[in-house]
Enzyme design. Sequence first.
Site, PDB file in Angstrom:
ATOM      1  N   ASP A 105     -29.414  48.000  33.571  1.00 18.99           N
ATOM      2  CA  ASP A 105     -30.362  48.312  32.515  1.00 18.99           C
ATOM      3  C   ASP A 105     -29.808  47.901  31.155  1.00 18.99           C
ATOM      4  O   ASP A 105     -28.593  47.758  30.975  1.00 18.99           O
ATOM      5  CB  ASP A 105     -30.664  49.815  32.496  1.00 18.99           C
ATOM      6  CG  ASP A 105     -31.364  50.272  33.763  1.00 18.99           C
ATOM      7  OD1 ASP A 105     -31.937  49.413  34.460  1.00 18.99           O
ATOM      8  OD2 ASP A 105     -31.329  51.484  34.054  1.00 18.99           O
ATOM      9  N   LYS A 106     -30.686  47.761  30.202  1.00 21.99           N
ATOM     10  CA  LYS A 106     -30.303  47.306  28.870  1.00 21.99           C
ATOM     11  C   LYS A 106     -29.217  48.181  28.251  1.00 21.99           C
ATOM     12  O   LYS A 106     -28.285  47.699  27.615  1.00 21.99           O
ATOM     13  CB  LYS A 106     -31.534  47.273  27.949  1.00 21.99           C
ATOM     14  CG  LYS A 106     -31.275  46.702  26.566  1.00 21.99           C
ATOM     15  CD  LYS A 106     -32.558  46.596  25.768  1.00 21.99           C
ATOM     16  CE  LYS A 106     -32.295  45.982  24.394  1.00 21.99           C
ATOM     17  NZ  LYS A 106     -33.557  45.863  23.594  1.00 21.99           N
TER      18      LYS A 106
END
Length: 251
Positions: A105-106
């Site tokens: 995920d970011k």
Amino acid sequence: MAQNTRIDKLFSVLGIMSRTECKKAVKQGKIALNGIPCRTADAKCDPQTDLITLDGTEIDTRLIVYYMMNKPAGVITAADDPRCETVMDYVEDGRADLAPVGRLDKDTTGFLLITNDGQLNHRLLSPRYHVPKTYRVLIDGILEENDVKRLEKGLDIGDDKPTLPAIVNIPEDRHFLPGEALPEDGTQVVLLTITEGRFHQVKRMFEAVGKPVLRLHRQSFGPIELDPDLEEGQLRELTEEELQSLINAAN
């Protein structure tokens, strides 16, 4: 690749440029073979032994490469995105055939494998091969005994099937990452090992037991630990020993 390989074919296979672009680069004198400017794009070379340069910079002619990256937060795991910085922006060798293995995920940091080995990529991600991935997780709350049992047995996170059994460990060292201050009271650092890679899986697993994830860091992929000397955003190639252990894990 064969010893007598055309320059334009080599550049195309490596994803550096198309054959048409290679012909233009040759005419402009940008490509050299063993220090001598190429006269034609169909000049033959040996990718294993010849020195090939583009604008004076040596080209890595190996067909398959493997990088370990310490992914920073705020960077998306994608090959390209017009709006956001991606992990591929950190790869400096210019090869367009490379891709990250799976996704982080970011806001997630840590171990990301980048390669152009499509077969290994598939095996590492397939639940069929059960390649473990260990995450260091900072959660809001403290796991209770029943929470641990649910995580280790497999639990419903809203998919068609429950998650596969996970391994839960509570490290004695409560630092989320080395050198950081201890997390605030009411939080806990957990080591979670899973063999799947579902969408937002780790976050959804802890949401299911009522302990939301505050921070997430992948510590290892298969048998390989993230190199502690790699700063966020840095990459290095896997050693032969690391690569072999990864291949063994995927078999």
